[in-house]
Design a protein around this motif. Structure first.
Motif, PDB file in Angstrom:
ATOM      1  N   ARG A  21      88.762 -28.738  37.449  1.00 45.86           N
ATOM      2  CA  ARG A  21      88.583 -27.884  38.627  1.00 45.86           C
ATOM      3  C   ARG A  21      89.052 -26.478  38.276  1.00 45.86           C
ATOM      4  O   ARG A  21      90.212 -26.270  37.937  1.00 45.86           O
ATOM      5  CB  ARG A  21      89.351 -28.419  39.834  1.00 45.86           C
ATOM      6  CG  ARG A  21      88.965 -27.643  41.101  1.00 45.86           C
ATOM      7  CD  ARG A  21      89.420 -28.300  42.384  1.00 45.86           C
ATOM      8  NE  ARG A  21      88.340 -28.227  43.372  1.00 45.86           N
ATOM      9  CZ  ARG A  21      88.521 -28.398  44.673  1.00 45.86           C
ATOM     10  NH1 ARG A  21      89.717 -28.647  45.172  1.00 45.86           N
ATOM     11  NH2 ARG A  21      87.501 -28.329  45.504  1.00 45.86           N
ATOM     12  N   LEU A  22      88.123 -25.544  38.356  1.00 41.74           N
ATOM     13  CA  LEU A  22      88.405 -24.177  37.951  1.00 41.74           C
ATOM     14  C   LEU A  22      88.387 -23.245  39.152  1.00 41.74           C
ATOM     15  O   LEU A  22      87.395 -23.191  39.889  1.00 41.74           O
ATOM     16  CB  LEU A  22      87.360 -23.713  36.927  1.00 41.74           C
ATOM     17  CG  LEU A  22      87.519 -22.277  36.411  1.00 41.74           C
ATOM     18  CD1 LEU A  22      88.835 -22.104  35.663  1.00 41.74           C
ATOM     19  CD2 LEU A  22      86.333 -21.887  35.549  1.00 41.74           C
ATOM     20  N   GLY A  23      89.479 -22.503  39.318  1.00 46.64           N
ATOM     21  CA  GLY A  23      89.505 -21.397  40.262  1.00 46.64           C
ATOM     22  C   GLY A  23      88.759 -20.246  39.626  1.00 46.64           C
ATOM     23  O   GLY A  23      89.316 -19.477  38.843  1.00 46.64           O
ATOM     24  N   ALA A  24      87.457 -20.145  39.933  1.00 51.84           N
ATOM     25  CA  ALA A  24      86.553 -19.323  39.130  1.00 51.84           C
ATOM     26  C   ALA A  24      86.603 -17.837  39.460  1.00 51.84           C
ATOM     27  O   ALA A  24      86.028 -17.035  38.738  1.00 51.84           O
ATOM     28  CB  ALA A  24      85.127 -19.843  39.266  1.00 51.84           C
ATOM     29  N   SER A  25      87.267 -17.476  40.542  1.00 50.10           N
ATOM     30  CA  SER A  25      87.492 -16.067  40.847  1.00 50.10           C
ATOM     31  C   SER A  25      88.682 -15.955  41.791  1.00 50.10           C
ATOM     32  O   SER A  25      88.818 -16.763  42.707  1.00 50.10           O
ATOM     33  CB  SER A  25      86.257 -15.433  41.492  1.00 50.10           C
ATOM     34  OG  SER A  25      86.526 -14.084  41.849  1.00 50.10           O
ATOM     35  N   ASP A  26      89.528 -14.958  41.543  1.00 51.70           N
ATOM     36  CA  ASP A  26      90.653 -14.725  42.448  1.00 51.70           C
ATOM     37  C   ASP A  26      90.232 -13.946  43.695  1.00 51.70           C
ATOM     38  O   ASP A  26      90.944 -13.967  44.704  1.00 51.70           O
ATOM     39  CB  ASP A  26      91.760 -13.931  41.738  1.00 51.70           C
ATOM     40  CG  ASP A  26      92.483 -14.738  40.683  1.00 51.70           C
ATOM     41  OD1 ASP A  26      92.679 -15.954  40.901  1.00 51.70           O
ATOM     42  OD2 ASP A  26      92.861 -14.171  39.645  1.00 51.70           O
ATOM     43  N   TYR A  27      89.097 -13.257  43.599  1.00 52.04           N
ATOM     44  CA  TYR A  27      88.675 -12.353  44.682  1.00 52.04           C
ATOM     45  C   TYR A  27      89.788 -11.384  45.041  1.00 52.04           C
ATOM     46  O   TYR A  27      90.056 -11.109  46.208  1.00 52.04           O
ATOM     47  CB  TYR A  27      88.212 -13.141  45.914  1.00 52.04           C
ATOM     48  CG  TYR A  27      86.905 -13.862  45.688  1.00 52.04           C
ATOM     49  CD1 TYR A  27      85.693 -13.195  45.766  1.00 52.04           C
ATOM     50  CD2 TYR A  27      86.875 -15.223  45.379  1.00 52.04           C
ATOM     51  CE1 TYR A  27      84.477 -13.859  45.555  1.00 52.04           C
ATOM     52  CE2 TYR A  27      85.670 -15.890  45.164  1.00 52.04           C
ATOM     53  CZ  TYR A  27      84.478 -15.198  45.249  1.00 52.04           C
ATOM     54  OH  TYR A  27      83.288 -15.849  45.027  1.00 52.04           O
ATOM     55  N   MET A  28      90.476 -10.891  44.014  1.00 58.19           N
ATOM     56  CA  MET A  28      91.552  -9.916  44.182  1.00 58.19           C
ATOM     57  C   MET A  28      91.433  -8.861  43.086  1.00 58.19           C
ATOM     58  O   MET A  28      91.030  -9.195  41.963  1.00 58.19           O
ATOM     59  CB  MET A  28      92.927 -10.592  44.065  1.00 58.19           C
ATOM     60  CG  MET A  28      93.267 -11.559  45.167  1.00 58.19           C
ATOM     61  SD  MET A  28      94.901 -12.310  44.879  1.00 58.19           S
ATOM     62  CE  MET A  28      94.975 -13.445  46.263  1.00 58.19           C
ATOM     63  N   PRO A  29      91.784  -7.617  43.383  1.00 58.25           N
ATOM     64  CA  PRO A  29      91.740  -6.574  42.343  1.00 58.25           C
ATOM     65  C   PRO A  29      92.591  -6.961  41.133  1.00 58.25           C
ATOM     66  O   PRO A  29      93.740  -7.368  41.275  1.00 58.25           O
ATOM     67  CB  PRO A  29      92.326  -5.343  43.056  1.00 58.25           C
ATOM     68  CG  PRO A  29      92.104  -5.591  44.508  1.00 58.25           C
ATOM     69  CD  PRO A  29      92.220  -7.076  44.693  1.00 58.25           C
TER      70      PRO A  29
END
Length: 330
Positions: free
Chosen positions: A219-227
Motif C-alpha cells: 500500500r503506497l501513499g502515492a502523493s502527500d498533496y502537500m508542498p
C-alpha cells in the motif's frame, strides 16, 4: 457485462471479482494485540456470503516500538499466530480471500502508547501526529527490515492468502518515501530510489522468507498533496521498482494527506494516482477513496482507472453493501 464482477486471474492471487475491503482500524483487539471475539465477529459479519473477493485486515504492528494505537492488532511475536488462524479461517469459510497488512508507525508513534522512544528516518516531526523522532542508524533500519520479514512469516503461518506492506498515511515506510520527513543524506535518502531503498530491502527480505508463490501487496501513499511532499511522478518511479522487486499488487492511497484529499469528495478521488501508476506497471492496482455507489465502481473500472476497487467506509457502515452491490449487477 459487469466490470466489478469480472474475476481477476492475473498473478498469484486469483480473485472471483474486483471488490476489495481495504484495511480499516477497528481498535477491537485484546489489550495485548491478540485477536478478540469482537474482531472475529466484525470480520465474520463483513465477509459473510463471500461477496467481497479480498478482505485486507487492518494494519497490525510488527514491534512494540511500531505500535500506532491502543487495541491495535499485533503481528509482533509468535504468540499471536494461533488467534490469527481463527480470523483467516472465518473469512475463508465465508468465501473470501484475505491478506494481512503489516505496519510500523515510526514517527507517528506516541511514547505513551509504545513505552519507547519515537524513531523515524530523520529527526523531523511527523506532520500528522507524534513526538519528535530520533533519526535511525543504518543498523537499526536493518533490524526493522528483519521485523517486517518475521511478521510476514507469521502472516503466512496464520493461513492468510498474502501479506500487505503498509507504506501510506504517514507511517514508517511512507516517512522514508516522503521528502517531508526523509532528510537523510546516506543511501536511504535523496532521490526516489534512495528513499525507497528500505522498501526494496523489506520486499526482498519478505520474498526470501515467504517464497515465490506467496502474494506480496504494497500500500503506497502515492502523493502527500502537500508542498514539498511526494508526488505521483515519484510514485510512478517507485511502482516500477516495486514491481521489479516482486510486489504482486499495488494498493494506492494517500501519503501525509492520509486517506482523504482535503476538499475533494468525488467518488474514487485517488483515481488520478491509480490511473497514472497503472500505466507504469503491469501488476494489478487497487483504487480506494470515497467510493460508495456501485455504478461509480463500474465506471472507474471501465475507464481503466484501476484493476480492483476498495470500498471502505460504505462497507464499514453497512455490512450488506457488498451483497446488494453484487446482486444488483448479476
Amino acid at each position: 457485462m459487469s466490470y466489478l464482477l469480472a474475476p481477476l486471474k492475473r498473478g498469484k492471487l486469483v480473485l472471483k471479482n474486483r471488490l476489495v475491503m481495504p484495511p480499516m482500524a477497528t481498535s477491537k483487539s485484546e489489550e495485548d494485540g491478540k485477536v478478540s471475539e469482537d474482531i472475529l465477529k466484525y470480520y465474520d459479519e463483513k465477509s459473510k456470503g463471500g461477496y467481497i473477493s479480498l478482505v485486507i485486515i487492518e494494519h497490525s504492528f510488527i514491534s512494540q516500538a511500531g505500535k500506532a494505537s491502543e487495541r491495535q492488532l499485533s503481528i509482533a511475536d509468535d504468540s499471536v499466530v494461533e488467534s490469527l488462524k481463527k480470523l483467516s479461517e472465518i473469512i475463508h469459510r465465508n468465501g473470501s480471500k484475505t491478506v494481512m497488512q503489516i505496519n510500523h508507525a515510526g514517527s507517528a508513534a506516541i511514547r505513551s502508547i509504545t513505552g519507547t522512544e519515537v524513531i523515524g528516518p530523520s529527526a523531523v516531526a511527523n506532520p500528522t501526529k507524534g513526538d519528535m523522532p530520533r533519526e535511525l542508524t543504518c543498523m537499526e533500519i536493518e533490524d526493522i527490515v528483519q521485523e517486517f520479514k518475521a511478521a510476514s512469516l507469521r502472516v503466512k503461518a496464520a493461513g492468510f492468502d498474502g501479506v500487505e506492506i503498509h507504506s501510506a498515511h504517514g507511517y514508517f515506510l511512507n516517512q522514508f518515501f516522503s521528502p517531508l520527513t526523509n532528510k537523510r543524506t546516506d543511501e536511504y535518502g535523496g532521490d526516489v530510489k534512495g528513499r525507497i531503498k528500505i522498501h526494496m530491502d523489506v520486499i526482498k527480505a519478505i520474498r526470501e522468507a515467504v517464497g515465490d508463490d506467496f502474494p506480496i501487496l504494497l500500500r503506497l501513499g502515492a502523493s502527500d498533496y502537500m508542498p514539498g511532499g511526494s508526488t505521483v511522478e515519484d510514485s510512478k518511479i517507485a511502482a516500477r521498482e516495486f514491481e521489479k522487486a516482486g510486489v504482486d499488487i499495488l494498493d494506492i492511497s494517500g501519503g501525509f494527506c492520509r486517506y482523504t484529499i482535503p476538499g475533494n469528495t468525488s467518488q474514487g478521488y485517488f483515481s488520478p494516482l491509480t490511473e497514472a501508476i497503472k500505466k507504469s506497471v503491469s501488476i494489478p492496482v487497487i483504487l480506494t477513496g470515497g467510493i460508495t455507489e456501485v455504478q461509480a465502481a463500474e465506471t472507474l473500472l471501465s475507464e481503466n482507472k484501476a484493476d480492483l476497487i476498495g470500498v471502505g467506509r460504505a462497507i464499514y457502515r453497512d455490512s450488506n453493501w457488498a451483497k446488494r452491490a453484487v446482486e444488483s449487477l448479476e
